[in-house]
Motif scaffolding. Structure first.
Motif, short mmCIF file in Angstrom:
data_model
loop_
_atom_site.label_atom_id
_atom_site.label_comp_id
_atom_site.label_asym_id
_atom_site.label_seq_id
_atom_site.Cartn_x
_atom_site.Cartn_y
_atom_site.Cartn_z
N ARG A 211 14.92 51.79 90.96
CA ARG A 211 15.71 53.25 90.88
C ARG A 211 17.05 52.78 91.12
NH1 ARG A 211 16.80 56.04 96.39
NH2 ARG A 211 16.00 54.77 96.97
N LEU B 104 19.66 52.96 88.77
CA LEU B 104 19.97 54.74 87.96
C LEU B 104 21.80 54.79 87.76
CD1 LEU B 104 16.65 55.54 87.71
CD2 LEU B 104 16.39 54.10 86.85
N GLU B 105 22.00 55.18 86.83
CA GLU B 105 23.02 55.80 87.27
C GLU B 105 23.15 57.89 87.58
OE1 GLU B 105 26.56 54.50 85.64
OE2 GLU B 105 25.48 52.81 87.02
N SER B 106 23.89 58.20 88.08
CA SER B 106 24.87 59.09 88.17
C SER B 106 23.31 59.21 89.76
CB SER B 106 23.66 60.26 87.56
OG SER B 106 24.89 59.59 86.67
N ALA C 110 20.31 59.08 90.58
CA ALA C 110 19.43 58.89 89.83
C ALA C 110 18.37 58.03 91.26
CB ALA C 110 18.24 58.88 88.05
N VAL D 215 13.06 58.03 86.79
CA VAL D 215 13.61 58.12 85.70
C VAL D 215 11.74 58.05 84.56
CG1 VAL D 215 13.75 55.79 84.16
CG2 VAL D 215 14.28 57.55 83.21
N VAL E 191 20.87 54.51 81.62
CA VAL E 191 21.31 55.81 81.51
C VAL E 191 20.66 56.54 80.63
CG1 VAL E 191 22.97 56.98 80.51
CG2 VAL E 191 23.55 55.56 81.76
N SER E 192 19.98 57.13 80.81
CA SER E 192 19.20 57.87 79.41
C SER E 192 19.12 58.73 78.61
CB SER E 192 18.12 59.04 80.47
OG SER E 192 17.31 59.87 78.54
N SER F 114 18.73 65.85 85.39
CA SER F 114 17.86 64.72 85.67
C SER F 114 18.34 63.56 85.02
CB SER F 114 16.54 65.47 84.89
OG SER F 114 15.43 64.61 85.13
N SER F 115 17.96 62.38 85.61
CA SER F 115 18.29 61.47 84.87
C SER F 115 16.99 61.32 83.53
CB SER F 115 17.75 59.84 86.05
OG SER F 115 16.45 59.83 86.13
N SER F 116 16.22 62.20 83.46
CA SER F 116 15.19 61.81 81.93
C SER F 116 15.98 62.44 80.39
CB SER F 116 13.82 61.63 82.48
OG SER F 116 13.07 61.49 83.51
#
Length: 242
Positions: free
Chosen positions: A106, A109-111, A113, A116, A140-141, A171-173
């Motif tokens: 995790r 994960l960008e931003s 998050a 995912v 990135v999603s 959301s990161s998704s």
């Protein structure tokens, strides 16, 4: 420490300053000038490589330690899919680029998050972690919220804004944000419903045909640490989102 010799610039002799009998080479004493002395060489300690050079060398060494299937892809922008995710880590698959799966934490994960959803399409890079192991970086999603409509996949996100009876979730998704109405909230006390609240939710289509978040509940804060060495990933694989 090793020393290297760096010669100082030669001082021009009187004749080399334009006087009578000046040499054709400025700064070089003409033959027969007994009053001219060559400057003493200046000794400069030869230290270690600069910080940037050292970092580059370390990066090359780390990349060189990767498995061949990942070393050739280091630093490239790739696309793949999250095969599984549990607590703080998961695995990425990209059959077009490499066999098997690639570990993802995790922290990459960008931003900011923290998770995912399995099945999410992602863009990522391959690189070494602090221990030199191959891992997915800058994840990135690539999905839109509507890609999750009707899938039954529980997603994790954060309430970006809330006003009276409605708000938006990020959301990161998926990219962008997702609309929600208070009718889709379950198990969230009114006093806690505010920007920054981490929630789990589903994506459905409302009566007006809008893509909305439903069954919204607070995220459980119980998390586990990284997987133990030699841990086997789950064998079940999810299909790709359409």
């Amino acid at each position: 420490a090793h020393l290297c010799v760096v010669p100082r610039p030669l001082k021009p002799c009187p004749e080399a300053r334009g006087g009578r009998g000046a040499s054709s080479l400025a700064g070089v004493a003409p033959e027969g000038n007994d009053g001219w002395e060559a400057p003493a060489p200046r000794l400069v300690p030869r230290g270690r490589a600069s910080g940037a050079a050292a970092a580059l060398a370390a990066e090359k060494a780390s990349v060189g330690s990767l498995e061949p299937r990942f070393a050739r892809l280091a630093g490239l922008q790739l696309e793949g899919q999250i095969r599984s995710w549990k607590n703080d880590w998961g695995f990425v698959v990209a059959p077009e680029h490499f066999e098997g799966d690639l570990f993802c934490h995790r922290d990459n994960l960008e931003s900011g998050a923290e998770s995912v959803a399995p099945g999410a399409a992602v863009a990522f890079q391959v690189g070494p972690d602090r221990r030199g192991r191959a891992t997915a970086l800058v994840v990135v999603s690539l999905n839109a919220p509507q890609d999750w409509t009707g899938t039954g996949q529980q997603l994790e996100g954060v309430i970006r804004s809330f006003k009276q009876d409605w708000g938006f979730i990020v959301s990161s998704s998926f990219q962008g944000d997702l609309f929600f109405h208070v009718d889709g909230i379950a198990g969230v006390p009114p006093g806690l419903l505010a920007p920054g609240l981490e929630v789990n939710f589903l994506v459905e289509t409302d009566k007006k045909g809008r893509c909305v978040g439903v069954e919204i509940v607070p995220v459980s804060k119980v998390r586990r640490g990284p997987p133990p060495p030699g841990a086997q990933p789950p064998s079940a694989k999810r299909g790709r989102l359409l």
